[in-house]
Design a protein around this motif. Structure first.
Motif, PDB file in Angstrom:
ATOM      1  N   ASP A 110     -15.544 -10.887   6.582  1.00 20.30           N
ATOM      2  CA  ASP A 110     -15.820  -9.665   5.715  1.00 20.30           C
ATOM      3  C   ASP A 110     -14.375  -8.953   5.779  1.00 20.30           C
ATOM      4  OD1 ASP A 110     -18.330  -9.593   4.194  1.00 20.30           O
ATOM      5  OD2 ASP A 110     -18.867 -10.115   6.370  1.00 20.30           O
ATOM      6  N   ALA A 128     -12.082  -5.521   4.205  1.00 13.62           N
ATOM      7  CA  ALA A 128     -12.206  -4.411   3.548  1.00 13.62           C
ATOM      8  C   ALA A 128     -10.816  -3.635   3.635  1.00 13.62           C
ATOM      9  CB  ALA A 128     -13.224  -3.445   3.838  1.00 13.62           C
ATOM     10  N   THR A 135      -9.368   0.263   3.304  1.00 13.91           N
ATOM     11  CA  THR A 135      -9.760   1.360   3.174  1.00 13.91           C
ATOM     12  C   THR A 135      -8.571   2.578   2.859  1.00 13.91           C
ATOM     13  OG1 THR A 135      -9.463   2.356   5.673  1.00 13.91           O
ATOM     14  CG2 THR A 135     -11.506   0.744   4.917  1.00 13.91           C
ATOM     15  N   ILE A 145     -13.920   2.948   1.850  1.00 16.56           N
ATOM     16  CA  ILE A 145     -14.052   1.512   1.344  1.00 16.56           C
ATOM     17  C   ILE A 145     -13.277   1.631  -0.147  1.00 16.56           C
ATOM     18  CG2 ILE A 145     -14.781  -0.722   0.845  1.00 16.56           C
ATOM     19  CD1 ILE A 145     -16.544  -0.498   3.314  1.00 16.56           C
ATOM     20  N   SER A 188     -13.840  -4.336  -1.242  1.00 20.86           N
ATOM     21  CA  SER A 188     -13.908  -5.391  -0.039  1.00 20.86           C
ATOM     22  C   SER A 188     -14.386  -6.837  -0.600  1.00 20.86           C
ATOM     23  CB  SER A 188     -15.113  -4.866   0.891  1.00 20.86           C
ATOM     24  OG  SER A 188     -16.477  -4.807   0.087  1.00 20.86           O
ATOM     25  N   THR A 201     -21.670  -3.183   6.019  1.00 18.01           N
ATOM     26  CA  THR A 201     -20.290  -2.946   6.072  1.00 18.01           C
ATOM     27  C   THR A 201     -19.890  -2.277   7.624  1.00 18.01           C
ATOM     28  OG1 THR A 201     -21.211  -0.595   5.374  1.00 18.01           O
ATOM     29  CG2 THR A 201     -20.505  -2.263   3.679  1.00 18.01           C
ATOM     30  N   VAL A 231     -16.801  -3.720   8.997  1.00 15.63           N
ATOM     31  CA  VAL A 231     -15.500  -3.528   8.476  1.00 15.63           C
ATOM     32  C   VAL A 231     -14.967  -2.059   8.682  1.00 15.63           C
ATOM     33  CG1 VAL A 231     -15.306  -5.794   7.081  1.00 15.63           C
ATOM     34  CG2 VAL A 231     -16.165  -3.522   6.018  1.00 15.63           C
TER      35      VAL A 231
END
Lengths: 392, 392
Positions: A87, A89, A91, A97, A100, A374, A377
């Motif tokens: 994963d 992402a 930011t 985020i 992603s 999440t 990440v």
């Protein structure tokens, strides 16, 4: 150009602003600086392009105080390499985020292939214009890590990764600072940033997935132990007469309730006819997985639910000891298996509240992670932002 | 007049000097201050009567640097209240023991009687002229403590002590600062000050005595947990089918190897004729104690040695899990039962090195305390000196 706070005050101000915009008056209350020094430091951060003005605060009686926030150009990247997934992402500075993307991927493909895949996923996000610049990358991997060296160390489920210079490779590739940690620690950092742990100094994050691990937070920072292996609880003994474990011992927690153990028990239940639900999954796909047990529990299969309860009981036995030892303010259960939700949670709670020291559990909640997938990440982005927003 | 460092630099300098005399040049290397500021601060400490000059250092090429040390008038008192004993020591500023005295005493006599006894023991030392002034008292008790409030909290083996204002009572009695902690934490502080742990940031001190507990040191300071019960490992589950424990559960570590459990097993061995040695002790005194098992092991009684080995095995099982979780740099075994020495140590080592994560045990020694009974009083003195030598 890499970001660099010029002094400890800058670092402190940037970390406060990571929590959201603040008026200059509010910053003055948090940071112990004279009014004029604070003003000069904030102006300097604006000059450096790290902070920007954001209007005026409501009046509190006197002159209205200017609001400042982290520069909107700031971009961090969080990468969470799991045993079977990647994963990525992007930011902003406050670790919100912006975009992603994730894909199933086998970590056993080795570092070159996995990191290339991660770069290609990041490329997709950059193609959407989400990250014209990147100011830092945090990455988590499913195995022990030398945090100082930025390399995995003898990771059992990551063939080919031992001592691979992950931090250096990515840093050269992307031209920005990179920090590497294990997947459990970045999950704990994610919870620290946006989960229920935000207001708790000392807590544990239990990750139940393919492997079982524990993130340890002491006084708001990750405790890693002297060789970086703290929290590696998958091979704590539950029962001498338990099943053999991949580590060569018997009766380890993972041998009872790791992903492979759960799949093994599910297959036995399918073949023995004890669970028609699992037997059907076996017939359909030729195998049963831990995810089938999760699905079975949700679908009302009593055998699946029983497997989860038995596993939760074992987890509870180990956790009860850790709670007596560590006296945390909160325990968060996360990871793939945590999606088994309240069946699992109630069993863990039952054992811990019965077997831990009452003084230690008095005000201690045990909760499921609300961040879910999440947290990795976000935590990876938090890891690198801690580094970038420091004066060292 | 109570001692009070005037600022954080004073506090830092006093703590460095607690390790022994230093030349001004050496202090400059340790404390990050300009030459002139350092000089002014040291002179101020001399004015305050906290530090004194102690001659000149050997030349290092330039002008000879003046040596300073903690004022020789400084006196701390360490009090170690055990389940069945009270020890009191007077130390100088460097926590060197100037005089000590101890007596068997039952903590169940209650706080008024026990503290009066402690004061009378301290009086004996003062009668020898050892402590004309007292600058602070540290005291440890065998049960959970609210460190902030300075009171014991629901201590199971200390009837009458719950919430008794130990810190306040002693402070008023003696007119100096007092700090209260549990017996295991002060032992860990003692080891931190003068034992093999001196150079280790993160370590565990396992106390095996009437009760079983663990002192946890993170980054050179005691970790107490959110409600002060961290390290209370006596009731960690070893085996569900184990003996009933005083806490109401079964199979706790203390139910296998606490002082009472060991005496219970020894009596069974005496009555069954399995151990002529223990049978003789029983015949002589009408009872057998944990101390008889220690003596039996030393005297070559195989049954006593076997009891120690079995207990060491259980301790090892719990410790193995804690080592995987905490990844310490060192484990020290202390307390009365630790006098069972190498029979006990070898069994604990055997289990821990086999069952803990190899990454965690790679460079981790497991050793017996070299301080023995003095670690408590030294640690208590360290506790109060940490408080007195702070700027808060």
């Amino acid at each position: 150009m890499p970001l660099r706070p010029e002094n400890a005050h800058h670092a402190r101000l940037l970390r406060v602003l990571r929590e959201g915009p603040r008026s200059r008056a509010e910053l003055g209350e948090v940071v112990d600086l004279s009014r004029s020094t604070l003003s000069a430091e904030v102006n300097r951060l604006i000059e450096l392009g790290l902070v920007e003005a954001d209007g005026l605060a409501a009046s509190r009686g006197g002159r209205r105080s200017g609001i400042v926030k982290l520069a909107s150009r700031l971009r961090f990247v969080g990468i969470d390499v799991g045993a079977t997934s990647i994963d990525v992402a992007v930011t902003g500075g406050e670790l919100e985020i912006l975009g992603s993307v994730g894909e199933p991927f086998d970590v056993r493909e080795g570092p070159a292939v996995v990191l290339e895949k991660a770069m290609s996923l990041l490329g997709k996000l950059r193609d959407q214009g989400l990250a014209p610049e990147i100011h830092g990358v945090g990455i988590g991997v499913p195995g022990p890590v030398s945090f100082r060296a930025g390399v995995p160390v003898m990771p059992p489920i990551m063939p080919g990764w031992d001592r691979f210079p992950v931090r250096e490779e990515l840093s050269q590739e992307l031209g920005c600072p990179v920090m590497l940690d294990n997947d459990v620690n970045i999950m704990a950092l994610g919870e620290l940033h946006s989960g229920p742990a935000k207001s708790v100094d000392d807590f544990l994050l239990l990750k139940l997935g393919t492997g079982i691990g524990c993130g340890i937070v002491v006084d708001g920072t990750i405790y890693r132990g002297v060789s970086g292996s703290a929290g590696d609880i998958g091979h704590i003994r539950v029962d001498d007469t338990g099943p053999p474990c991949s580590c060569g011992n018997t009766g380890c927690l993972e041998a009872f309730f790791g992903g492979a153990a759960l799949a093994r028990d599910a297959e036995v239940a399918a073949r023995s006819g004890r669970s028609p639900y699992l037997a059907q999954r076996l017939a359909e796909s030729g195998m049963v997985t831990a995810a089938d047990v999760t699905a079975g529990t949700a679908a009302g299969d009593p055998t699946s639910a029983q497997l989860i309860r038995e596993g939760g009981h074992r987890v509870g036995q180990v956790l009860a000891g850790l709670v007596s030892f560590f006296n945390p303010g909160l325990v968060i259960i996360g990871g793939g298996v945590a999606q088994m939700g309240h069946t699992l949670l109630s069993e863990i709670r039952s054992v811990v509240y019965r077997r831990s020291l009452p003084l230690a559990t008095g005000n201690m909640p045990i909760v499921l992670s609300e961040l879910g997938a999440t947290s990795g990440v976000i935590g990876a982005a938090r890891l690198i932002s801690d580094h970038v927003f420091s004066a060292e």
